[in-house]
Design a protein around this motif. Structure first.
Motif, mmCIF file in Angstrom:
data_model
loop_
_atom_site.group_PDB
_atom_site.id
_atom_site.type_symbol
_atom_site.label_atom_id
_atom_site.label_comp_id
_atom_site.label_asym_id
_atom_site.label_seq_id
_atom_site.Cartn_x
_atom_site.Cartn_y
_atom_site.Cartn_z
ATOM 1 N N GLY A 98 43.282 11.938 26.424
ATOM 2 C CA GLY A 98 44.590 11.842 27.056
ATOM 3 C C GLY A 98 45.570 12.910 26.618
ATOM 4 O O GLY A 98 46.730 12.870 26.990
ATOM 5 N N SER A 99 45.102 13.862 25.808
ATOM 6 C CA SER A 99 46.020 14.901 25.352
ATOM 7 C C SER A 99 45.786 16.187 26.142
ATOM 8 O O SER A 99 44.763 16.360 26.789
ATOM 9 C CB SER A 99 45.810 15.176 23.863
ATOM 10 N N ALA A 212 45.841 13.657 32.809
ATOM 11 C CA ALA A 212 45.308 13.433 31.458
ATOM 12 C C ALA A 212 45.837 12.124 30.881
ATOM 13 O O ALA A 212 45.081 11.320 30.351
ATOM 14 C CB ALA A 212 45.677 14.602 30.553
ATOM 15 N N ARG A 213 47.127 11.918 30.997
ATOM 16 C CA ARG A 213 47.750 10.709 30.420
ATOM 17 C C ARG A 213 47.231 9.439 31.104
ATOM 18 O O ARG A 213 46.934 8.450 30.452
ATOM 19 C CB ARG A 213 49.261 10.758 30.592
ATOM 20 N N GLU A 214 47.151 9.505 32.438
ATOM 21 C CA GLU A 214 46.779 8.287 33.165
ATOM 22 C C GLU A 214 45.315 7.924 32.977
ATOM 23 O O GLU A 214 44.962 6.760 32.903
ATOM 24 C CB GLU A 214 47.085 8.446 34.654
ATOM 25 N N ARG A 215 44.465 8.948 32.896
ATOM 26 C CA ARG A 215 43.029 8.675 32.860
ATOM 27 C C ARG A 215 42.410 8.859 31.488
ATOM 28 O O ARG A 215 41.189 8.785 31.342
ATOM 29 C CB ARG A 215 42.293 9.583 33.857
ATOM 30 N N GLY A 216 43.213 9.187 30.488
ATOM 31 C CA GLY A 216 42.673 9.342 29.140
ATOM 32 C C GLY A 216 41.696 10.495 29.011
ATOM 33 O O GLY A 216 40.781 10.464 28.191
ATOM 34 N N CYS A 217 41.895 11.525 29.843
ATOM 35 C CA CYS A 217 40.999 12.680 29.781
ATOM 36 C C CYS A 217 41.647 13.768 28.930
ATOM 37 O O CYS A 217 42.842 14.019 29.045
ATOM 38 C CB CYS A 217 40.784 13.185 31.218
#
Ligand code: TYD
Ligand code: MG
Length: 476
Positions: A98-99, A212-217
């Protein structure tokens, strides 16, 4: 009625304008207006709907009770290992899901190579990786991967420059780690600016960050460095991302250093050292050994016992002093800060060292490393003094070294980790290490103490290393 799709905002004061102007009407700065996407009424409605769908309220929001920090739940995040200890250390222990990480560096330094290798490790460890290439075709990415080894060929690649297509593909693939190579090549159809313009880069980064934040990628943005050495998109990205890594080194030489300029999940002091080989980037586990290989105890050379983060690092600082008629004389610094060099020259002139008002001074940290800690001051001063006198720092042949911060009054100031620095020096068979007297009060092992030559001031340090050799006092 059609609404204007773009607006311009001043990067210095934030003033908005519907057309581009050379000078900001708000603050009067020149050339600070950049294009950004304006939110149309329709956008606002969509955003409002999405907000409500997520349970957020835009109007008449209900107050919430703050939580005492001790009661905040902090789920232990499992970091993604990149397969490279050097890269993991600089990241603070691996990639945080998510970062968003930004890695910058000049062309050809090895950013794509490093990222391909990292994704290959994540993929072969059972993770889901994705390499989005806007610069090279899939075939070119494959060619590089072939050099890295068979495991690198398992990484899925997407050669695409449209932000919308990339976002849709990410939504479908849901990778755990994704590299965007490079952020400057992606473009959003909402803006009219060319790919790589400040507005575009900002828009692309913001959209990817949301994903990234929403999907933890974990998303890694590869960025180019401008001629001035800053990441393109004047620092706009540095604020938006969690971690900014700078990959640097001289292209002609094989050493590369990776350093964190900003890290929300770790220290910014750590550096990683790599060497470019035919089969990709090799980690350099023992950098002192590599950097000292060519060091000779000659006039103008001084070994610095530096600390880079948690690691002691020995590097050679070289100086050349040449008489000149040019006014003002030249001051060239490679690997250290130029202002620091000017300060050291002034202190030398005033406090027992040579006065170099009519000489060119060149200082270089060998191996293409950049040293940023204040403990380097003394080594720079010693190398310059040794070059001026044309005398090596060690009479007996075994090289000697030093560390310490030089104060404006000519005193040597305390720097941390004297023990670790001395032990590293002992490991390489250095004969004597001049250090600030205050560091001598630290708890030192017997091996470390036998090398230490404490000096309270710069003048005393120069005496100990260059002057009256017989009279030097060694700590017992
Ligand atoms: P690259 O990763 O493409 O740099 P960047 O993405 O930062 O522009 O690689 C740059 C150089 O590295 C290129 O000149 C070739 C060299 N190289 C090697 O020496 N060995 C290798 O295994 C690879 C993949 C590249
Ligand atoms: Mg590249």
């Amino acid at each position: 009625m059609a609404k204007t799709a773009t607006t311009f905002a001043c990067t210095s004061c934030g003033q908005a304008s519907f057309r581009w102007m050379g000078r900001c009407p708000g603050c009067g700065e020149w050339n600070t207006l950049v294009e950004g996407a304006a939110r149309t009424r329709a956008d606002e409605r969509v955003a409002g709907r999405a907000g409500r769908a997520l349970g957020r309220r835009s109007k008449a929001a209900e107050p919430r009770k703050p939580v005492v920090l001790a009661e905040v739940e902090s789920g232990a995040v499992e970091r993604l290992r990149t397969g490279s200890d050097e890269l993991d250390r600089v990241l603070g222990g691996g990639l945080v899901p998510g970062s968003v990480v930004l890695i910058g560096g000049s062309p050809g330094i090895g950013k794509s190579t490093l990222m391909s290798a990292a994704l290959a490790s994540i993929q072969s460890a059972g993770g889901r990786a994705l390499y989005v290439s806007g610069e090279e075709s899939a075939a070119q990415v494959k060619l590089r991967a072939e050099r890295l080894g068979a495991h690198a060929l398992a990484v899925p690649v997407l050669a695409e420059t449209s932000l919308d297509v990339v976002l849709a593909s990410l939504e479908l693939e849901r990778p755990q780690a994704c590299v965007i190579d490079s952020v400057q090549t992606l473009w959003s159809a909402e803006l009219t600016g060319a790919p790589g313009s400040v507005g575009q880069v900002q828009e692309v980064a913001a959209a990817l960050e949301r994903f990234a934040r929403e999907r933890g990628c974990a998303i890694i943005l590869v960025g180019h460095v401008t001629k001035e050495g800053t990441l393109a998109g004047p620092r706009v990205l540095e604020h938006a991302v969690d971690c900014v890594l700078q990959f640097e080194g001289e292209r002609e030489r094989s050493f590369r250093t990776l350093r964190a300029l900003k890290n929300r999940f770790g220290s910014t002091n750590e550096i990683g050292v790599f060497e470019m080989r035919a089969g990709g980037l090799d980690e350099v586990a023992d950098p002192s050994d590599r950097f000292l290989r060519d060091a000779e105890p000659v006039a103008g050379s001084c070994i610095l016992c530096a600390m880079e983060g948690t690691r002691p690092l020995l590097v050679e600082v070289q100086a050349l002093v040449a008489p000149t008629d040019v006014v003002p004389p030249r001051r060239v610094a490679n690997g250290i800060d130029r202002n620091r060099l000017s300060m050291i020259l002034a202190v030398l002139a005033r406090h027992g060292g040579p006065s170099l008002g009519s000489a060119d001074v060149f200082v270089n940290v060998a191996g293409g490393v950049r040293i940023e800690e204040p403990g380097a001051d003394l080594a720079v001063a010693m190398a310059i003094a040794s070059a001026t006198r044309d005398e090596p720092l060690s009479g007996s042949g075994a090289p000697s070294g030093c560390f310490g911060e030089v104060g404006l009054t000519g005193e040597l100031r305390y720097v941390a980790h004297a023990d670790r620095r001395l032990e590293e020096a002992a490991r390489f068979g250095l004969e004597q290490i001049v250090l600030p007297a205050r560091c001598g009060n630290d708890e030192l092992s017997a091996a470390a103490r036998s090398l230490a030559v404490p000096a309270p001031t710069l003048a005393k340090a120069l005496d100990a290393a260059l002057g009256d050799r017989a009279g030097r006092s060694r700590a017992a």
